[in-house]
Design a protein around this motif. Sequence first.
Motif, PDB file in Angstrom:
ATOM      1  N   PHE A  18     -12.797   9.500   8.657  1.00  0.00           N
ATOM      2  CA  PHE A  18     -13.153  10.401   7.493  1.00  0.00           C
ATOM      3  C   PHE A  18     -12.310  10.480   6.290  1.00  0.00           C
ATOM      4  N   ALA A  19     -11.094   9.876   6.604  1.00  0.00           N
ATOM      5  CA  ALA A  19     -10.197   9.708   5.514  1.00  0.00           C
ATOM      6  C   ALA A  19     -10.596   9.540   4.064  1.00  0.00           C
TER       7      ALA A  19
ATOM      8  N   LYS B 207      -0.718  11.671   2.273  1.00  0.00           N
ATOM      9  CA  LYS B 207      -0.238  12.558   3.078  1.00  0.00           C
ATOM     10  C   LYS B 207      -0.982  13.992   3.115  1.00  0.00           C
ATOM     11  N   ASP B 208      -1.141  14.394   1.609  1.00  0.00           N
ATOM     12  CA  ASP B 208      -2.142  15.689   1.682  1.00  0.00           C
ATOM     13  C   ASP B 208      -3.296  15.612   2.515  1.00  0.00           C
TER      14      ASP B 208
ATOM     15  N   LEU C 217      -2.705   2.530  15.833  1.00  0.00           N
ATOM     16  CA  LEU C 217      -1.749   1.448  15.865  1.00  0.00           C
ATOM     17  C   LEU C 217      -0.652   2.329  16.596  1.00  0.00           C
ATOM     18  N   PRO C 218      -0.106   1.538  17.689  1.00  0.00           N
ATOM     19  CA  PRO C 218       0.900   2.400  18.800  1.00  0.00           C
ATOM     20  C   PRO C 218       2.262   2.660  17.836  1.00  0.00           C
ATOM     21  N   SER C 219       2.487   2.023  17.065  1.00  0.00           N
ATOM     22  CA  SER C 219       3.878   2.120  16.236  1.00  0.00           C
ATOM     23  C   SER C 219       4.161   3.171  15.216  1.00  0.00           C
ATOM     24  N   LEU C 220       2.765   3.749  14.922  1.00  0.00           N
ATOM     25  CA  LEU C 220       2.714   4.693  13.879  1.00  0.00           C
ATOM     26  C   LEU C 220       2.261   6.166  14.503  1.00  0.00           C
TER      27      LEU C 220
ATOM     28  N   LEU D 276      -2.548   5.510   6.857  1.00  0.00           N
ATOM     29  CA  LEU D 276      -2.624   4.080   6.296  1.00  0.00           C
ATOM     30  C   LEU D 276      -3.938   3.448   5.618  1.00  0.00           C
ATOM     31  N   PRO D 277      -5.263   3.850   6.115  1.00  0.00           N
ATOM     32  CA  PRO D 277      -6.195   3.464   5.081  1.00  0.00           C
ATOM     33  C   PRO D 277      -6.462   4.017   3.799  1.00  0.00           C
ATOM     34  N   LEU D 278      -5.761   5.251   3.413  1.00  0.00           N
ATOM     35  CA  LEU D 278      -5.689   5.850   2.218  1.00  0.00           C
ATOM     36  C   LEU D 278      -4.442   5.257   1.503  1.00  0.00           C
TER      37      LEU D 278
END
Length: 236
Positions: free
Chosen positions: A172-173, A135-136, A113-116, A124-126
């Motif tokens: 892989f998140a 975040k961690d 996503l270009p804005s992120l 995001l998927p997490l």
Amino acid sequence: MPLTFWTLCTLNQNVLQEIIITENLGKSVTTSDGILHILSSIDLIIKSAESVAIIGESGSGKSTLISLLAGLDTPSTGRIVINGHELTALDEDGRALVRNQLIGFVFQSFQLLPSLTALENVMLPLELAGETHAKDIAESLLNRVGLAQRFHHKPKTLSGGEQQRVALARAFAREPAILFADEPTGNLDSKTGAHIIDLLFALNQEHHTTLILVTHDTVLAGHCQRTIKLNAGVLA
């Protein structure tokens, strides 16, 4: 006597570890010239943690096959069972649930996503899954792919190789059971592509993921344990 499809589906998965099974899988579309058969009579068994390359000429049905296996499209004939779930018996919501729980993707065009920022793309998927340590986890994965100094960079400021490393971290998140990679080095030069290949297979081994890879690259295909060749929509 050979095992039937339904026998295979009911056998203890802890013994056979079959994560993907297809029977008589086919996909056809209606065109102005009549019916076009994209895939016909595809019978596959893929085991958990196996790495499989799908190869073939352009138009042979490779991308259609992984779209069907991932539940992004529906077949015209046959059945698909993913980790005990029969995709072909589910509606779109049911297929989406299976994808969210089991499947990760890496694309040729990165699909960030270009804005992120890089960190936000991996988070995001997490976050959508309700992960409280998003975040961690994202920071750990970006460190693992060598992007510790790129957390807050947006895709347009990253090189192609860096963008694909972010995409790998994102894929892989959520610890997917199955990772589909569609031409993951197609937009990269040979040196950068080789680095991405090494990283992809290292991460795949660490996470014990089933890897299904679509590629024209015979070197990339050679890293997989098994190769499946499609020729005009049928297994060659």
